[in-house]
Scaffold this motif. Structure first.
Motif, short mmCIF file in Angstrom:
data_model
loop_
_atom_site.label_atom_id
_atom_site.label_comp_id
_atom_site.label_asym_id
_atom_site.label_seq_id
_atom_site.Cartn_x
_atom_site.Cartn_y
_atom_site.Cartn_z
N PHE A 41 5.40 -7.64 -5.43
CA PHE A 41 5.04 -7.14 -6.76
C PHE A 41 6.08 -7.53 -7.78
O PHE A 41 7.27 -7.66 -7.44
N PHE A 89 0.16 -7.03 6.72
CA PHE A 89 0.15 -7.74 5.46
C PHE A 89 1.48 -7.57 4.74
O PHE A 89 2.24 -6.65 5.01
N THR A 90 1.75 -8.50 3.82
CA THR A 90 2.93 -8.44 2.98
C THR A 90 2.49 -8.58 1.53
O THR A 90 1.69 -9.46 1.21
N LEU A 91 3.00 -7.71 0.68
CA LEU A 91 2.70 -7.76 -0.75
C LEU A 91 4.00 -7.90 -1.52
O LEU A 91 4.99 -7.23 -1.20
N PRO A 114 -5.36 -7.37 5.01
CA PRO A 114 -5.20 -5.98 4.56
C PRO A 114 -5.61 -4.93 5.59
O PRO A 114 -5.21 -3.78 5.49
N HIS A 142 2.10 -11.88 -5.14
CA HIS A 142 1.73 -12.67 -3.97
C HIS A 142 1.32 -11.72 -2.85
O HIS A 142 1.85 -10.62 -2.73
N GLN A 143 0.39 -12.18 -2.02
CA GLN A 143 0.02 -11.40 -0.84
C GLN A 143 -0.27 -12.33 0.31
O GLN A 143 -0.71 -13.46 0.12
N SER A 161 5.80 -4.49 3.24
CA SER A 161 5.17 -5.00 4.47
C SER A 161 4.36 -3.86 5.09
O SER A 161 4.92 -2.84 5.48
N THR A 206 8.95 -5.85 -2.51
CA THR A 206 8.17 -6.34 -1.36
C THR A 206 7.77 -5.17 -0.49
O THR A 206 8.58 -4.28 -0.22
N ILE A 225 -1.59 -0.89 -3.58
CA ILE A 225 -1.98 -1.65 -4.77
C ILE A 225 -2.16 -0.70 -5.97
O ILE A 225 -1.63 -0.94 -7.06
N VAL A 259 0.58 -7.34 -8.55
CA VAL A 259 0.73 -8.18 -7.36
C VAL A 259 1.06 -9.60 -7.80
O VAL A 259 0.36 -10.19 -8.62
N TYR A 278 -3.64 -0.53 2.30
CA TYR A 278 -3.52 -1.61 1.32
C TYR A 278 -3.89 -1.09 -0.08
O TYR A 278 -3.16 -1.29 -1.05
#
Length: 95
Positions: A92, A88-90, A84, A79-80, A55, A53, A67, A77, A63
């Motif tokens: 992986f 944001f939270t990604l 951006p 979920h996101q 943030s 994760t 990525i 990815v 962003y």
């Protein structure tokens, strides 16, 4: 008296504008520093764990940097959330 109030108001506006510009420059400087050190930070983040994760915010890596760095390290990815260009939270997954 009126001249003093106008002058005080103008000084207040000038101080406000200076603080805003200094804040913008600080954010930009912090993000540039994060981008400069992104390789090392991404290596630590994507250390082989199954799920990762990240943030992000205005002062973190961009962003796109996160990525692409994830892709280069074998992650995709899952979920996101968020914007951006702001916060944001990604999430992986290891591919």
């Amino acid at each position: 008296m009126l001249i003093a109030l106008i002058l005080f108001g103008l000084i207040g506006i000038a101080v406000f504008v200076a603080v805003v510009f200094l804040g913008v420059f600080k954010v930009d400087s912090d993000q540039n520093k994060a981008e400069k050190n992104s390789g090392e930070a991404l290596d630590k983040l994507f250390n082989g764990a199954t799920d990762v994760t990240f943030s992000g915010h205005l002062r973190s890596m961009k962003y796109e940097t996160v990525i692409l760095g994830a892709k280069e390290r074998g992650y995709k990815v899952a979920h996101q959330a968020g914007d951006p260009k702001a916060t944001f939270t990604l999430i992986f997954e290891k591919a």
